[in-house]
Design a protein around this motif. Structure first.
Motif, PDB file in Angstrom:
ATOM      1  N   GLN A 168       0.849  -1.193   0.000  1.00 15.24           N
ATOM      2  CA  GLN A 168       0.000   0.000   0.000  1.00 15.24           C
ATOM      3  C   GLN A 168       0.885   1.243   0.000  1.00 15.24           C
ATOM      4  OE1 GLN A 168      -3.746  -0.742   2.613  1.00 15.24           O
ATOM      5  NE2 GLN A 168      -2.121  -1.923   3.587  1.00 15.24           N
ATOM      6  N   LYS A 169       0.529   2.203  -0.811  1.00 15.39           N
ATOM      7  CA  LYS A 169       1.310   3.433  -0.926  1.00 15.39           C
ATOM      8  C   LYS A 169       0.493   4.626  -0.455  1.00 15.39           C
ATOM      9  CE  LYS A 169       4.632   1.057  -2.815  1.00 15.39           C
ATOM     10  NZ  LYS A 169       5.828   0.693  -2.032  1.00 15.39           N
ATOM     11  N   PRO A 170       1.072   5.516   0.347  1.00 11.55           N
ATOM     12  CA  PRO A 170       2.466   5.548   0.778  1.00 11.55           C
ATOM     13  C   PRO A 170       2.784   4.601   1.927  1.00 11.55           C
ATOM     14  CG  PRO A 170       1.296   7.409   1.693  1.00 11.55           C
ATOM     15  CD  PRO A 170       0.317   6.709   0.790  1.00 11.55           C
ATOM     16  N   GLY A 171       1.779   3.897   2.451  1.00 12.31           N
ATOM     17  CA  GLY A 171       1.954   2.928   3.517  1.00 12.31           C
ATOM     18  C   GLY A 171       0.591   2.453   3.970  1.00 12.31           C
ATOM     19  N   PRO A 172       0.541   1.470   4.869  1.00 10.34           N
ATOM     20  CA  PRO A 172      -0.747   0.999   5.358  1.00 10.34           C
ATOM     21  C   PRO A 172      -1.534   2.125   6.041  1.00 10.34           C
ATOM     22  CG  PRO A 172       1.018  -0.474   6.028  1.00 10.34           C
ATOM     23  CD  PRO A 172       1.671   0.752   5.469  1.00 10.34           C
ATOM     24  N   PRO A 173      -2.867   2.128   5.930  1.00  6.06           N
ATOM     25  CA  PRO A 173      -3.662   3.123   6.665  1.00  6.06           C
ATOM     26  C   PRO A 173      -3.304   3.084   8.153  1.00  6.06           C
ATOM     27  CG  PRO A 173      -5.050   1.856   5.179  1.00  6.06           C
ATOM     28  CD  PRO A 173      -3.710   1.196   5.161  1.00  6.06           C
ATOM     29  N   LEU A 174      -3.194   4.259   8.741  1.00  3.70           N
ATOM     30  CA  LEU A 174      -2.765   4.378  10.136  1.00  3.70           C
ATOM     31  C   LEU A 174      -3.937   4.695  11.047  1.00  3.70           C
ATOM     32  CD1 LEU A 174      -0.529   4.592  12.301  1.00  3.70           C
ATOM     33  CD2 LEU A 174      -0.287   7.007  11.666  1.00  3.70           C
ATOM     34  N   MET A 175      -4.122   3.840  12.055  1.00  7.54           N
ATOM     35  CA  MET A 175      -5.050   4.131  13.149  1.00  7.54           C
ATOM     36  C   MET A 175      -4.221   4.526  14.374  1.00  7.54           C
ATOM     37  SD  MET A 175      -7.436   1.506  15.388  1.00  7.54           S
ATOM     38  CE  MET A 175      -8.986   1.630  14.503  1.00  7.54           C
ATOM     39  N   ILE A 176      -4.611   5.585  15.037  1.00  7.30           N
ATOM     40  CA  ILE A 176      -4.035   5.941  16.335  1.00  7.30           C
ATOM     41  C   ILE A 176      -5.180   5.961  17.340  1.00  7.30           C
ATOM     42  CG2 ILE A 176      -2.783   7.662  17.684  1.00  7.30           C
ATOM     43  CD1 ILE A 176      -1.467   8.612  15.121  1.00  7.30           C
ATOM     44  N   ALA A 177      -5.004   5.239  18.436  1.00  8.05           N
ATOM     45  CA  ALA A 177      -6.075   5.104  19.423  1.00  8.05           C
ATOM     46  C   ALA A 177      -5.591   5.547  20.793  1.00  8.05           C
ATOM     47  CB  ALA A 177      -6.560   3.654  19.486  1.00  8.05           C
ATOM     48  N   GLY A 178      -6.473   6.236  21.506  1.00 14.86           N
ATOM     49  CA  GLY A 178      -6.155   6.673  22.854  1.00 14.86           C
ATOM     50  C   GLY A 178      -7.148   7.708  23.339  1.00 14.86           C
ATOM     51  N   ARG A 179      -6.769   8.424  24.396  1.00 11.06           N
ATOM     52  CA  ARG A 179      -7.715   9.366  25.008  1.00 11.06           C
ATOM     53  C   ARG A 179      -7.149  10.755  25.279  1.00 11.06           C
ATOM     54  NH1 ARG A 179      -9.893  12.025  29.054  1.00 11.06           N
ATOM     55  NH2 ARG A 179     -12.161  11.862  29.315  1.00 11.06           N
TER      56      ARG A 179
ATOM     57  N   THR B 192      -4.243  14.827  19.611  1.00  7.12           N
ATOM     58  CA  THR B 192      -3.711  15.861  18.721  1.00  7.12           C
ATOM     59  C   THR B 192      -2.806  15.233  17.666  1.00  7.12           C
ATOM     60  OG1 THR B 192      -3.837  17.547  20.451  1.00  7.12           O
ATOM     61  CG2 THR B 192      -2.339  17.985  18.610  1.00  7.12           C
ATOM     62  N   LEU B 193      -1.980  14.290  18.100  1.00  5.28           N
ATOM     63  CA  LEU B 193      -1.124  13.549  17.179  1.00  5.28           C
ATOM     64  C   LEU B 193      -1.967  12.764  16.176  1.00  5.28           C
ATOM     65  CD1 LEU B 193       1.962  13.014  16.840  1.00  5.28           C
ATOM     66  CD2 LEU B 193       1.624  10.966  18.251  1.00  5.28           C
ATOM     67  N   ALA B 194      -3.030  12.151  16.667  1.00  2.60           N
ATOM     68  CA  ALA B 194      -3.929  11.396  15.782  1.00  2.60           C
ATOM     69  C   ALA B 194      -4.576  12.313  14.748  1.00  2.60           C
ATOM     70  CB  ALA B 194      -4.998  10.691  16.610  1.00  2.60           C
ATOM     71  N   ALA B 195      -5.003  13.486  15.185  1.00  3.71           N
ATOM     72  CA  ALA B 195      -5.643  14.430  14.259  1.00  3.71           C
ATOM     73  C   ALA B 195      -4.678  14.882  13.173  1.00  3.71           C
ATOM     74  CB  ALA B 195      -6.169  15.637  15.038  1.00  3.71           C
ATOM     75  N   GLU B 196      -3.389  14.892  13.484  1.00  4.40           N
ATOM     76  CA  GLU B 196      -2.382  15.328  12.510  1.00  4.40           C
ATOM     77  C   GLU B 196      -2.004  14.223  11.536  1.00  4.40           C
ATOM     78  OE1 GLU B 196       2.193  17.155  12.392  1.00  4.40           O
ATOM     79  OE2 GLU B 196       1.159  16.847  14.315  1.00  4.40           O
ATOM     80  N   HIS B 197      -1.970  12.965  12.010  1.00  4.09           N
ATOM     81  CA  HIS B 197      -1.366  11.900  11.206  1.00  4.09           C
ATOM     82  C   HIS B 197      -2.296  10.744  10.823  1.00  4.09           C
ATOM     83  CE1 HIS B 197       2.784  13.354  11.612  1.00  4.09           C
ATOM     84  NE2 HIS B 197       2.516  13.623  12.874  1.00  4.09           N
ATOM     85  N   ALA B 198      -3.331  10.485  11.592  1.00  2.98           N
ATOM     86  CA  ALA B 198      -4.052   9.218  11.448  1.00  2.98           C
ATOM     87  C   ALA B 198      -5.107   9.259  10.341  1.00  2.98           C
ATOM     88  CB  ALA B 198      -4.712   8.834  12.766  1.00  2.98           C
ATOM     89  N   ASP B 199      -5.265   8.135   9.678  1.00  2.00           N
ATOM     90  CA  ASP B 199      -6.384   7.927   8.760  1.00  2.00           C
ATOM     91  C   ASP B 199      -7.631   7.512   9.537  1.00  2.00           C
ATOM     92  OD1 ASP B 199      -4.825   8.087   6.155  1.00  2.00           O
ATOM     93  OD2 ASP B 199      -3.750   6.467   7.187  1.00  2.00           O
ATOM     94  N   ILE B 200      -7.402   6.830  10.657  1.00  2.00           N
ATOM     95  CA  ILE B 200      -8.483   6.356  11.526  1.00  2.00           C
ATOM     96  C   ILE B 200      -8.128   6.753  12.951  1.00  2.00           C
ATOM     97  CG2 ILE B 200      -9.779   4.337  12.322  1.00  2.00           C
ATOM     98  CD1 ILE B 200      -8.429   2.902   9.779  1.00  2.00           C
ATOM     99  N   ILE B 201      -9.068   7.340  13.664  1.00  2.00           N
ATOM    100  CA  ILE B 201      -8.836   7.729  15.053  1.00  2.00           C
ATOM    101  C   ILE B 201      -9.708   6.846  15.943  1.00  2.00           C
ATOM    102  CG2 ILE B 201      -8.939   9.596  16.747  1.00  2.00           C
ATOM    103  CD1 ILE B 201      -8.526  11.538  14.381  1.00  2.00           C
ATOM    104  N   GLY B 202      -9.048   6.106  16.822  1.00  2.00           N
ATOM    105  CA  GLY B 202      -9.747   5.176  17.693  1.00  2.00           C
ATOM    106  C   GLY B 202     -10.024   5.799  19.054  1.00  2.00           C
ATOM    107  N   PHE B 203     -11.293   5.854  19.408  1.00  2.00           N
ATOM    108  CA  PHE B 203     -11.702   6.388  20.714  1.00  2.00           C
ATOM    109  C   PHE B 203     -11.947   5.210  21.661  1.00  2.00           C
ATOM    110  CE2 PHE B 203     -12.605   9.656  17.660  1.00  2.00           C
ATOM    111  CZ  PHE B 203     -12.280  10.839  18.311  1.00  2.00           C
TER     112      PHE B 203
END
Length: 290
Positions: free
Chosen positions: A141-152, A158-169
């Motif tokens: 997958q290009k440019p890489g696999p879809p990124l999920m960042i999960a946390g609270r 804030t990091l998730a909002a900048e980088h993630a394709d999926i944000i896990g709550f």
């Protein structure tokens, strides 16, 4: 459209793992996840095996305890798994939160800020290596696999909002770092969602929620009462009725709840734990294509 995932948490024999991955696909789940905790199956080999015996679902690390990993070595596992799953990998990352697991591994439990620092550095290093033509193996997958960042926490989201394709709550309340998790109420979850929306700056991201509790019952009020007892009265029945982390009622009522949670919170991607696969499957069918 709505998307449904199941997170596998029980380490099984090869035959049992194969059987439940095939079952998840047959039941209509869109994503098969592997948790990353000590005492559970190693996530990357587990997902490669899942890919061998299924054809449709995406395959998700839900979620990697990034603090345990050297970024360069993690990149090798990620890119190799993306190759071996033929581009079906969805990479889920978290900062790590279970203090006892660090102790069991003989590792220092860094303060939360340090763990988020490491997560940020890991994300940047992964992106750098994905783009490096000399990095082997390359991603499918290009440019890489879809990124999920999960946390609270604020910094992590804030990091998730900048980088993630999926944000896990997580649907958990604020607790002291390293403390036991506690269920948040709907207002708390909504506040976290709104916090992220304020940080996206025009970016689009998919919103995921881990629905910890699924109970198919004819009497919804009675089912919520039972859940309140299970949680030692931490929330009232009326508070539990609003939660996207608690899906309780008939299949039709749960389907309505999911649609309502999408409308209120923006959740289009719901994940359940493996013991709730059978319970949710008829709901997935009711909501197919919605």
């Amino acid at each position: 459209m709505l998307k449904f995932g199941v997170n596998m948490v029980v380490p099984d024999s090869r035959a049992a793992w194969v059987e439940k991955c095939r079952k998840a696909e047959d039941l209509g789940f869109d994503v098969i996840g592997a948790a990353d905790h000590l005492g559970m199956a190693p996530p990357f080999p587990a997902l490669v095996l899942a890919a061998e015996v299924t054809s449709r679902p995406r395959l998700n690390t839900f979620v990697i305890n990034t603090a345990f990993y050297n970024p360069v070595l993690l990149a090798r596992d990620v890119t190799g798994t993306d190759q071996f799953t033929e581009g079906r990998l969805e990479l889920g990352l978290g900062a790590g939160y279970v203090k006892a697991e660090f102790e069991a591994a003989g590792m220092e439990f860094p303060r939360a800020g340090k763990r988020v620092d490491h997560l940020e550095n890991t994300i940047k290093e992964l992106k750098r290596l994905y783009a490096d033509e000399n990095h082997k193996p390359p991603t499918v997958q290009k440019p890489g696999p879809p990124l999920m960042i999960a946390g609270r926490g604020d910094r992590l989201l804030t990091l998730a909002a900048e980088h993630a394709d999926i944000i896990g709550f997580t649907g958990t309340a604020a607790v002291p770092d390293g403390g036991a998790l506690a269920v948040d109420d709907a207002a708390g979850i909504e506040e976290r969602v709104n916090f992220v929306r304020g940080k996206l700056n025009g970016r689009e991201a998919e919103f995921n929620i881990l629905s910890h509790f699924v109970a198919v019952v004819e009497d919804r009020r009675e089912g919520l009462e039972s859940l309140r007892e299970l949680l030692d009265g931490a929330l009232t029945v009326d508070q539990l009725a609003e939660l996207p982390t608690a899906l309780v009622g008939t299949h039709e009522q749960i389907a309505d709840q999911i649609l309502a949670h999408r409308e209120r919170f923006g959740f289009g991607y719901f994940t359940v734990l493996e013991h709730n696969m059978d319970a949710l499957s008829p709901v997935i069918e009711l909501l197919r294509g919605r």
